[in-house]
Design an enzyme around this catalytic site. Structure first.
Site, PDB file in Angstrom:
ATOM      1  N   PRO A  61      27.559 -24.675  -1.736  1.00 12.69           N
ATOM      2  CG  PRO A  61      28.813 -22.534  -2.160  1.00 12.69           C
ATOM      3  CD  PRO A  61      28.505 -23.892  -2.813  1.00 12.69           C
ATOM      4  NE  ARG A 111      22.938 -18.734   2.952  1.00 15.76           N
ATOM      5  CZ  ARG A 111      23.174 -19.214   1.619  1.00 15.76           C
ATOM      6  NH1 ARG A 111      22.450 -20.305   0.936  1.00 15.76           N
ATOM      7  NH2 ARG A 111      23.671 -18.330   0.908  1.00 15.76           N
ATOM      8  CE1 TYR A 131      19.129 -18.264  -0.695  1.00 12.34           C
ATOM      9  CE2 TYR A 131      20.147 -17.262   1.193  1.00 12.34           C
ATOM     10  CZ  TYR A 131      20.058 -17.442  -0.073  1.00 12.34           C
ATOM     11  OH  TYR A 131      21.083 -16.648  -0.976  1.00 12.34           O
ATOM     12  CG  ASN A 147      21.043 -24.024  -5.195  1.00 15.40           C
ATOM     13  OD1 ASN A 147      21.894 -23.270  -5.641  1.00 15.40           O
ATOM     14  ND2 ASN A 147      20.241 -23.888  -4.310  1.00 15.40           N
ATOM     15  CB  ALA A 165      28.138 -18.293  -3.651  1.00  9.87           C
ATOM     16  CG  HIS A 191      19.537 -20.597  -8.375  1.00 14.69           C
ATOM     17  ND1 HIS A 191      20.615 -20.799  -7.487  1.00 14.69           N
ATOM     18  CD2 HIS A 191      19.658 -20.534  -9.607  1.00 14.69           C
ATOM     19  CE1 HIS A 191      21.565 -20.709  -8.729  1.00 14.69           C
ATOM     20  NE2 HIS A 191      21.150 -20.761 -10.011  1.00 14.69           N
ATOM     21  NE  ARG A 230      18.722 -12.874  -3.048  1.00 14.98           N
ATOM     22  CZ  ARG A 230      19.673 -13.707  -2.415  1.00 14.98           C
ATOM     23  NH1 ARG A 230      19.723 -15.090  -2.871  1.00 14.98           N
ATOM     24  NH2 ARG A 230      20.357 -13.563  -1.673  1.00 14.98           N
TER      25      ARG A 230
HETATM   26  C1  DQA Z   1      20.969 -19.462  -4.177  1.00 13.83           C
HETATM   27  C2  DQA Z   1      21.338 -18.151  -4.766  1.00 13.83           C
HETATM   28  C3  DQA Z   1      22.852 -17.726  -4.703  1.00 13.83           C
HETATM   29  O1  DQA Z   1      23.002 -16.541  -5.063  1.00 13.83           O
HETATM   30  C4  DQA Z   1      23.273 -17.945  -3.307  1.00 13.83           C
HETATM   31  O2  DQA Z   1      24.635 -17.649  -3.247  1.00 13.83           O
HETATM   32  C5  DQA Z   1      22.914 -19.145  -2.668  1.00 13.83           C
HETATM   33  C6  DQA Z   1      21.419 -19.631  -2.735  1.00 13.83           C
HETATM   34  C7  DQA Z   1      19.456 -19.873  -4.371  1.00 13.83           C
HETATM   35  O3  DQA Z   1      19.142 -21.002  -3.970  1.00 13.83           O
HETATM   36  O4  DQA Z   1      18.682 -19.063  -4.118  1.00 13.83           O
HETATM   37  O5  DQA Z   1      23.813 -19.547  -2.012  1.00 13.83           O
HETATM   38  O6  DQA Z   1      21.572 -20.637  -5.214  1.00 13.83           O
END
Ligand code: DQA
Length: 148
Positions: free
Chosen positions: A12, A20, A25, A76, A79, A102, A109
Site C-alpha cells: 500500500p 509521498r 522515501y 515491499n 505498512a 524497504h 523510525r
Molecule cells: C516501507 C516502510 C513501512 O513502514 C511503510 O509503512 C511503508 C514503506 C519502506 O519501504 O520503507 O509504506 O515499507
C-alpha cells in the site's frame, strides 16, 4: 537455472512514490523502481513481473497465485509489514523463497515500524537503501535460489 521468474510485490501507498513523503522515501517513482528491477533482472538472466496493490487480500491472492509460476518473491509489504498475519501466512503457505525490502531503514523510525510479521518467513530483509534496497534484494534472491 536460467530464466528465473521473480514476482515483485509492492504494498500500500507505494504507488505514490515520488510524491509521498520525499524526505523519507525519496523522489524515485514506482515505475522507475520497476524499470531498475527489469534492468537488473536482465543482467541476472531472470525475469521480473511487478504488481502493486493497496489491498491486503489482493496481495494474498497474488502470493497464492505465484505457486508454480514464480521461483521467488521480492516484496515491499509497506505498512502491512507491521500488521499482516495474512500476508505472512500466505508466504509461509506457498513456501516460495521471499526477500523483504524497504526503502527506509524501518529500525531508525517509529517503534511501531520495528516489528515485521514478514521477516520470520523471509529468506532475509534489506532495509534503508532507498531504491537500491530493491536491486540488492533481487540480486540476493536470485543468488539464493540458484544456490539452493
Ligand atoms: C516501507 C516502510 C513501512 O513502514 C511503510 O509503512 C511503508 C514503506 C519502506 O519501504 O520503507 O509504506 O515499507
Amino acid at each position: 537455472m536460467r530464466n528465473l521468474s521473480i514476482l515483485a510485490l509492492h504494498g500500500p501507498n507505494l504507488n505514490l512514490l515520488g510524491q509521498r513523503e520525499p524526505g523519507v522515501y525519496g523522489t524515485v517513482t514506482l515505475d522507475e523502481i520497476n524499470r531498475l528491477l527489469e534492468q537488473e533482472a536482465k543482467s541476472l538472466e531472470a525475469k521480473v513481473s511487478a504488481l502493486q496493490s493497496n489491498h491486503e487480500g489482493a496481495l494474498v491472492d497474488a502470493i497464492q497465485a505465484a505457486s508454480g509460476q514464480h521461483h521467488g518473491i521480492l516484496i515491499n509489504p509497506g505498512a502491512y509489514t507491521h500488521t499482516s498475519v495474512a500476508i505472512r501466512d500466505a508466504i509461509a503457505a506457498v513456501a516460495i523463497p521471499t526477500v523483504e525490502v524497504h526503502l527506509s531503514n524501518i529500525y531508525r523510525r517509529e517503534s511501531f515500524r520495528h516489528h515485521s510479521y514478514i521477516a520470520p518467513v523471509a529468506v532475509g530483509q534489506i532495509s534503508g537503501f532507498g531504491p537500491e534496497s530493491y536491486r540488492l534484494g533481487l540480486i540476493a534472491l536470485v543468488n539464493y535460489i540458484r544456490q539452493t
